[in-house]
Enzyme design. Structure first.
Site, PDB file in Angstrom:
ATOM      1  N   ARG A  93      11.737   3.579   2.666  1.00 33.77           N
ATOM      2  CA  ARG A  93      11.360   2.630   3.737  1.00 33.77           C
ATOM      3  C   ARG A  93      12.556   1.748   4.035  1.00 33.77           C
ATOM      4  NH1 ARG A  93       6.129  -1.235   3.986  1.00 33.77           N
ATOM      5  NH2 ARG A  93       5.294   0.766   4.651  1.00 33.77           N
ATOM      6  N   HIS A 147       5.799   5.379  11.185  1.00 38.04           N
ATOM      7  CA  HIS A 147       5.226   5.316   9.836  1.00 38.04           C
ATOM      8  C   HIS A 147       4.295   6.523   9.732  1.00 38.04           C
ATOM      9  CE1 HIS A 147       3.812   3.889   6.124  1.00 38.04           C
ATOM     10  NE2 HIS A 147       3.459   2.654   6.423  1.00 38.04           N
ATOM     11  N   ARG A 179       0.797  -1.228   0.000  1.00 38.31           N
ATOM     12  CA  ARG A 179       0.000   0.000   0.000  1.00 38.31           C
ATOM     13  C   ARG A 179       0.826   1.274   0.000  1.00 38.31           C
ATOM     14  NH1 ARG A 179      -2.710  -3.951   1.832  1.00 38.31           N
ATOM     15  NH2 ARG A 179      -0.850  -4.299   3.046  1.00 38.31           N
ATOM     16  N   THR A 180       1.835   1.340   0.833  1.00 37.20           N
ATOM     17  CA  THR A 180       2.549   2.620   0.965  1.00 37.20           C
ATOM     18  C   THR A 180       3.206   2.982  -0.361  1.00 37.20           C
ATOM     19  OG1 THR A 180       2.906   2.146   3.284  1.00 37.20           O
ATOM     20  CG2 THR A 180       4.260   3.886   2.334  1.00 37.20           C
ATOM     21  N   LYS A 191      25.561  -6.465  -4.916  1.00 41.57           N
ATOM     22  CA  LYS A 191      27.016  -6.564  -5.129  1.00 41.57           C
ATOM     23  C   LYS A 191      27.772  -6.036  -3.927  1.00 41.57           C
ATOM     24  CE  LYS A 191      26.405  -5.278  -9.991  1.00 41.57           C
ATOM     25  NZ  LYS A 191      26.762  -4.230 -10.948  1.00 41.57           N
TER      26      LYS A 191
HETATM   27  N1  ASP Z   1       1.672  -1.832   6.518  1.00 41.20           N
HETATM   28  C1  ASP Z   1       1.984  -1.358   7.848  1.00 41.20           C
HETATM   29  C2  ASP Z   1       3.474  -1.108   8.001  1.00 41.20           C
HETATM   30  O1  ASP Z   1       4.197  -1.095   7.037  1.00 41.20           O
HETATM   31  C3  ASP Z   1       1.427  -2.255   8.905  1.00 41.20           C
HETATM   32  C4  ASP Z   1       2.013  -3.632   8.981  1.00 41.20           C
HETATM   33  O2  ASP Z   1       2.890  -4.015   8.176  1.00 41.20           O
HETATM   34  O3  ASP Z   1       1.551  -4.359   9.866  1.00 41.20           O
HETATM   35  O4  ASP Z   1       3.903  -0.877   9.117  1.00 41.20           O
END
Ligand code: ASP
Length: 308
Positions: A108, A136, A58-59, A86
């Site tokens: 991320r 987050h 999703r993100t 590498k």
């Molecule tokens: N999608 C959210 C996160 O990246 C929640 C999860 O993974 O549980 O933190």
């Protein structure tokens, strides 16, 4: 000009109360414009890099949709087929990506504070798309936006946050963002071993009212929102501990039917076994709307950070 132009977004505390209301209203406007026109032209000529060193659905995808909807372009850095294989360091990778002059980088990483560490190495504004167990912030943005849309207010809200409060990063960010509102009550619902970390409590102390409880049944009828989270299996050092705690809580239709009053039910997703699919068609189930709201609120955030 908005206060967020060119800013790094590393924590939910990077948003003041007025920023949040302004973003919510902008997200509503962008949603209408996207419904009418599909692709807008605010970000024409702008480039966003998504640099995800940890899995995401999703993100990453909602940031990419948001940027494309604004008329901008997206470069996706894919770790598995990169020179990281590498032996290149992630810091060098970030420097290289930044050297190509993107207008914003969404990052991320499984290491807490990775975006904080690299922010001074790069020129582009950095948006934290999740750093290990730490935070987050843009998930919190869509969570609070969803509460505001569904309940018509955030001040005075009573929310139960349930599940893996120790390792889940959405919990700190959501708790921090709620400190920007008045008279918020948080019930942290989890087995003792998975309760919210002390460092998180320190940052919300005196700014919200909070209680720690073990069972959702005990507080269900007091809640406006029940925010369910999964056990963060990948962050448990002891797999046996995961197995032991697994199944310690689960939201199912049959257990919800016992209550006279139900809160709206949210979840950052992915769900595993803690939220049964038989809840999905209850009118209180909001998690799919919540995920969809991510596109509009992230579009609003990108529009402001890019200053377009
Ligand atoms: N999608 C959210 C996160 O990246 C929640 C999860 O993974 O549980 O933190």
């Amino acid at each position: 000009m908005s206060g967020l132009v060119g800013k790094d977004i590393l924590s939910a505390f990077d948003f003041e109360r007025q920023d949040l209301f302004r973003l919510f209203i902008l997200a509503e406007r962008l949603k209408e414009e996207i419904n009418d026109f599909g692709i807008l032209n605010y970000a024409v000529g702008k480039l966003m890099v998504t640099a995800f060193f940890e899995p995401s659905t999703r993100t990453k995808v909602s940031f990419q949709f948001a940027m494309k909807r604004l008329g901008g372009d997206v470069i996706d850095f894919i770790e598995e087929v990169s020179s990281l294989q590498k032996g290149e360091t992630e810091e060098d990778t970030m420097r290289i990506l930044d050297g190509y002059d993107p207008d914003v980088i969404v990052v991320r990483h499984s290491k807490p504070f990775f975006p904080h560490k690299v922010k001074d190495m790069v020129k582009a504004p950095i948006i934290n798309g999740g750093d290990g167990t730490n935070e987050h912030p843009t998930q919190a943005l869509l969570d609070v936006y969803t509460i505001w849309k569904e309940l018509g207010r955030v001040d005075g809200v009573v929310i139960g946050m349930m599940g893996d409060l120790k390792y889940g990063r959405t919990i700190p960010s959501l708790s921090y963002m709620l400190t920007r509102f008045n008279d918020v009550t948080i019930y942290f619902i989890s087995p003792k071993e998975l309760q919210v970390r002390e460092e998180v409590i320190k940052k919300i102390e005196g700014k919200v009212t909070y209680y720690m409880v073990e069972k959702p049944e005990d507080v269900m009828e007091k809640l406006d929102v029940l925010y369910v989270t999964r056990l963060q299996k990948e962050r448990f050092s002891d797999p046996q501990e995961y197995e032991r705690l697994k199944g310690s809580y689960k939201i199912e239709r049959a257990m919800l039917q016992k209550f006279k009053r139900l809160p709206i039910i949210m979840h950052p997703l992915p769900r595993v076994w803690e939220l049964s699919t038989d809840v999905d068609d209850l009118p209180q189930a909001k998690y799919f709307n919540q995920a969809k709201n991510g596109v509009y609120i992230r579009a609003a955030l990108l529009k402001e950070v890019l200053g377009v």
